[in-house]
Enzyme design. Structure first.
Site, PDB file in Angstrom:
ATOM      1  N   LYS A  56       0.844  -1.199   0.000  1.00 39.61           N
ATOM      2  CA  LYS A  56       0.000   0.000   0.000  1.00 39.61           C
ATOM      3  C   LYS A  56       0.882   1.252   0.000  1.00 39.61           C
ATOM      4  O   LYS A  56       0.615   2.206  -0.738  1.00 39.61           O
ATOM      5  CB  LYS A  56      -0.940  -0.020   1.211  1.00 39.61           C
TER       6      LYS A  56
ATOM      7  N   GLN B  84      -5.040  -1.940   9.281  1.00 48.74           N
ATOM      8  CA  GLN B  84      -4.884  -3.266   8.686  1.00 48.74           C
ATOM      9  C   GLN B  84      -5.513  -4.331   9.588  1.00 48.74           C
ATOM     10  O   GLN B  84      -5.270  -4.361  10.791  1.00 48.74           O
ATOM     11  CB  GLN B  84      -3.381  -3.546   8.463  1.00 48.74           C
TER      12      GLN B  84
ATOM     13  N   ASP C  56     -11.559   2.102   3.391  1.00 50.46           N
ATOM     14  CA  ASP C  56     -11.859   0.669   3.301  1.00 50.46           C
ATOM     15  C   ASP C  56     -13.339   0.434   2.982  1.00 50.46           C
ATOM     16  O   ASP C  56     -13.721  -0.648   2.528  1.00 50.46           O
ATOM     17  CB  ASP C  56     -11.580  -0.010   4.654  1.00 50.46           C
TER      18      ASP C  56
END
Ligand code: GUN
Length: 283
Positions: free
Chosen positions: A53, A97, A120
């Site tokens: 990322k 995460q 997300d």
């Protein structure tokens, strides 16, 4: 006839090129998209994802921060970190995460992320917006699936799409997105009787269950589009999807490989979400 391969890597690269041009323009107006990725603990797979990322941010000229905190970090400490980034104006996306260590309640963390920065798309308000068709930051893997379909000319409108899997991360949101695209959607799962028969009804089959090579050629209507969201590690260390690729190849019309299909799209859609959030923050 062998299926046409849906090259997620190539499609992902061309989307990134489009994003890069948009970012250049935005930067000329004094805005740099900013993403923070928070990693709690040292899970090896998560470390790889987080690194990728950060690399994607660098490639596109985003501002990025990776915050690594120890596995013993308390829930309150993590919440405080999120609150800090919720307030920070140069950050447009916050990603924690997953999975998190057991002593931290995932829901409390997801709920704490400002919905405007929820790149997300996991926050309940983002999920609700997706459901009612409002403008939302969409979850990355499901929106990657839609892009793969559209960019290969496989428009879901009017098609019967069977989704196998009902997770909050893929199955449910991808079903909602497909419905938004005017597909007729059937959601199947572990308690669905006659799964092969159900799957065989599909013009397009989306599989996200985490069972290696579950889908065989008898499950696939000749010529169907097969999208494999699975990512399983075999005992020999090789990666494979939820679809038995070699078996299905001659039955399907289109198919995503694993790796190189849906996988590369997830981070690209994260980048697209961060850009969208940055553009919104400007107005
Ligand atoms: N862990 C595995 N996939 C994901 C993802 O898409 N988002 C987050 N936050 N964590 C993950």
């Amino acid at each position: 006839m062998s299926a046409q391969i849906i090259n997620g890597k190539q499609i992902s690269e061309s989307i990134r090129e489009e994003l890069r041009l948009e970012v250049e323009q935005l930067k000329q107006n004094g805005i740099t998209p900013g993403l923070v990725v928070i990693l709690v603990g040292e899970d090896p797979a998560s470390q790889v994802y987080v690194r990728n990322k950060a690399k994607a941010c660098e490639q596109l000229g985003y501002y990025s921060e990776v915050v690594r905190v120890p596995a013993e970090t308390s829930q309150d400490e993590l919440l405080a970190l999120i609150h800090k980034y919720n307030e920070q104006r140069n950050i447009h996306g916050i990603l924690v995460q997953l999975p998190l260590p057991k002593h931290i309640e995932e829901k409390a963390i997801i709920d704490a992320i400002s919905v405007e920065k929820d790149v997300d798309g996991f926050h309940p308000e983002s999920v609700g917006n997706l459901m009612i068709g409002d403008d939302a930051l969409l979850p990355c893997t499901p929106s990657g699936v839609i892009e793969l379909l559209k960019r290969t000319g496989n428009h879901p409108a009017g098609k019967h799409v069977v989704v196998i899997g009902r997770s909050n991360i893929v199955g449910k949101p991808v079903s909602m997105l497909l419905l938004r695209e005017n597909a007729t959607v059937t959601i199947c799962h572990s308690r669905t009787p006659n799964l092969p028969e159900m799957a065989r009804q599909a013009d397009m089959l989306v599989v996200a269950v985490g069972v290696a090579k579950l889908v065989k050629k008898e499950w696939v209507k000749p010529g169907a589009v097969v999208i494999d969201v699975g990512m399983n590690r075999l005992p020999d260390g090789k990666l494979c999807g939820d679809v038995d690729y070699d078996d299905v190849l001659d039955a399907a019309g289109w198919i995503t490989p694993v790796p190189g299909g849906v996988g590369p799209m997830t981070i690209t859609m994260l980048m697209a979400n961060t850009l969208k959030s940055a553009k919104r923050a400007r107005v």
